[in-house]
Write an enzyme that holds these catalytic residues in place. Structure first.
Site, mmCIF file in Angstrom:
data_model
loop_
_atom_site.group_PDB
_atom_site.id
_atom_site.type_symbol
_atom_site.label_atom_id
_atom_site.label_comp_id
_atom_site.label_asym_id
_atom_site.label_seq_id
_atom_site.Cartn_x
_atom_site.Cartn_y
_atom_site.Cartn_z
ATOM 1 N N LYS A 82 5.911 24.530 58.537
ATOM 2 C CA LYS A 82 6.153 24.191 59.654
ATOM 3 C C LYS A 82 6.126 25.401 60.907
ATOM 4 O O LYS A 82 6.814 26.507 60.008
ATOM 5 C CB LYS A 82 7.222 23.260 60.114
ATOM 6 C CG LYS A 82 7.487 23.222 61.475
ATOM 7 C CD LYS A 82 8.846 22.333 61.694
ATOM 8 C CE LYS A 82 9.474 22.318 63.376
ATOM 9 N NZ LYS A 82 11.134 21.531 62.916
ATOM 10 N N SER A 157 9.681 17.275 65.911
ATOM 11 C CA SER A 157 8.666 18.649 66.197
ATOM 12 C C SER A 157 8.007 19.075 64.749
ATOM 13 O O SER A 157 7.457 19.733 65.171
ATOM 14 C CB SER A 157 9.896 19.680 66.710
ATOM 15 O OG SER A 157 10.903 19.657 64.809
ATOM 16 N N SER A 181 13.131 15.283 63.378
ATOM 17 C CA SER A 181 12.019 15.978 63.239
ATOM 18 C C SER A 181 11.764 16.065 61.936
ATOM 19 O O SER A 181 10.140 16.686 61.842
ATOM 20 C CB SER A 181 12.551 17.376 63.925
ATOM 21 O OG SER A 181 12.680 17.805 65.075
#
Length: 485
Positions: A82, A157, A181
């Site tokens: 990420k 996210s 997330s």
């Protein structure tokens, strides 16, 4: 792991590490123009690292395999990260335009540990702006599309990560989770994601990092296509912290006390749970009861109806040292002058803002109002949250697992979250409760979109949810390659 154990031709292995990396690089080049999950690659560096792996395997003694596997359990395995995490030489913007030129000079703690275990990073994946929205779109990299339906969101996210894994563009991935997330993107993209017990895996080296009470809610964890990869990933990512868990304990599924809750009780802020999600959860219950010979207890936990309010209050509360939560408007300014949400909204309307609409309106505006209102009303909600935590720990005990929806709906269409911005409460509540949760895929809906379920256990009982995830993968098929259903 298949890629980790079948590399290198020097000792009779059928596939070289370079061939594996080339296959994943080619897959990214084929798929990523459509999905935009991988936002910056390091393919050349990855191939060079793969050559070094092949050289190591070719030159090593014939009896060194076992020792090498123990020391480097992810040797040659492609990994993606990420973008909010620092990966040396890669951007680390978290979708914030003011950080467009920030390049990581070192690795985040978990990234370093995976690299030390032999994993080879392919690059970094997209996230929502400042990791605070459940659609992965920002003004730096644009929008990421769901590989099962390009008109659908990937979640946030860690949405780019879920997308890349689902599309078979990576083997394992690094995500973080403060309100779901990891689990929402894993659910929307039909892969596995695990939010560990709070405080086990280090969060160091990501932006933005948590402050105040939020340090107790933010969790870094593994994401992958196959359930069996969660535990070895968790061992490596946790490092010495893994001693707090019980991963070496043998789990007898028949002795687990299963509980099931179909929905949150009817919150006015959250959508009703889709019929197909409820039907699949019912199938899971029926399978467990018929195959394991157990009784799944249905429960109705009244306080879950206030999940969003509890999460919001606890996110905004002061820690034991009296430190207040950092305002989202300050983060948008990247530690410079804070953003004025109303002025930023006016700029957005005329196309002059460097921020996304979700960051300005539902996040910055709402968060600012909530913090100002919090001083009085939040004390009651924080107290309710602590009471819920005690209730959940009593219910689950050392041998309980709760089945609970991952989200009220399957992957929504782009921009739809703006209409129901609080649906993430189904995952967020477990962050403030500090409990380990595994998101487990359960095949596809009638529309060809992933279904799934959350598996929740008491603190430090991650081994229970991981074991149930492995069992359900065999029973219901787990990850399905997009386009192959």
């Amino acid at each position: 792991m298949t890629e980790g154990t079948e590399m290198g031709k020097g000792q009779g292995f059928p596939v070289s590490c370079v061939e594996v990396l080339e296959a994943y690089i080619e897959r990214n080049r084929e798929v990523n123009p459509l999905t935009n999950g991988l936002v910056r690659d390091r393919f050349e560096e990855a191939l060079e690292e793969a050559r070094q792996v092949d050289k190591l395997l070719a030159e090593g003694p014939a009896d060194a395999d076992a020792a090498l596997e123990e020391r480097l359990p992810f040797l040659g395995v492609p990994v993606t990260v990420k973008e909010a995490f620092a990966l040396q030489g890669m951007p680390n913007t978290s979708g914030l335009v003011s950080r467009r030129n920030v390049i990581a000079a070192s690795d985040a703690a978990v990234v370093s540990r995976l690299k030390q275990a032999g994993a080879i990073p392919l690059g970094v994946t997209n996230c929502s702006e400042l990791c605070m929205w459940y659609e992965s779109s920002n003004r730096v990299y644009g929008r990421t599309n769901n590989p099962y339906d390009l008109q659908r969101i990937v979640g946030g996210s860690s949405g780019g990560e879920g997308c890349v894994l689902a599309a078979a563009c990576s083997v394992i991935g690094v995500g973080s989770d403060i309100g779901g997330s990891i689990r929402m993107p894993a659910f929307f993209n039909g892969v596995f994601g695990h939010k560990p017990t709070t405080g086990v895996v280090p969060n160091d080296g990501q932006f933005p990092n948590a402050q105040g009470m939020r340090t107790s809610f933010l969790c870094t964890g593994p994401m992958c296509r196959y359930a069996e990869d969660l535990e070895p990933m968790l061992r490596v990512m946790a490092g010495p912290g893994v001693a707090k868990l019980k991963l070496d304990e043998k789990v007898s599924l028949e002795k687990i006390k299963f509980h099931c809750m179909d929905h949150d009780g009817g919150s006015i802020f959250v959508s009703p749970v889709d019929k197909e999600i409820l039907q699949m959860q019912k199938k899971v219950v029926e399978h467990l009861e018929s195959e394991l010979g157990i009784q799944v207890q249905r429960v109705a936990i009244h306080k879950m109806k206030y999940s969003f309010q509890i999460w919001s209050a606890m996110m905004s509360s002061k820690d034991s040292d009296g430190q207040e939560a950092q305002l989202f408007t300050d983060l948008l300014g990247d530690h410079g002058k804070p953003v004025w949400p109303l002025w930023e909204l006016i700029k957005w309307l005329v196309g002059m803002s460097s921020h996304t609409f979700p960051a300005i309106a539902p996040l910055a505006l709402l968060h600012e109002k909530l913090v100002k209102l919090n001083s009085g009303g939040n004390a009651k909600l924080v107290s309710m949250g602590k009471s819920l935590q005690a209730e959940m720990e009593t219910l689950l005990g050392p041998d309980g697992v709760l089945l609970y929806p991952s989200h009220p709906t399957v992957a929504p269409k782009h921009h739809s979250p703006l209409c129901m911005p609080f649906n993430f409460a189904y995952t967020a509540i477990f962050n403030v409760l500090g409990l380990p949760v595994t998101q487990c895929p359960l095949g596809l809906s009638s529309e060809g979109l992933p279904l799934g379920i959350q598996l929740v256990a008491g603190a430090y009982n991650d081994h229970l949810t991981l074991a149930v995830a492995r069992y359900l993968e065999k029973a219901f098929g787990g990850w399905v390659l997009p386009g192959k259903a």
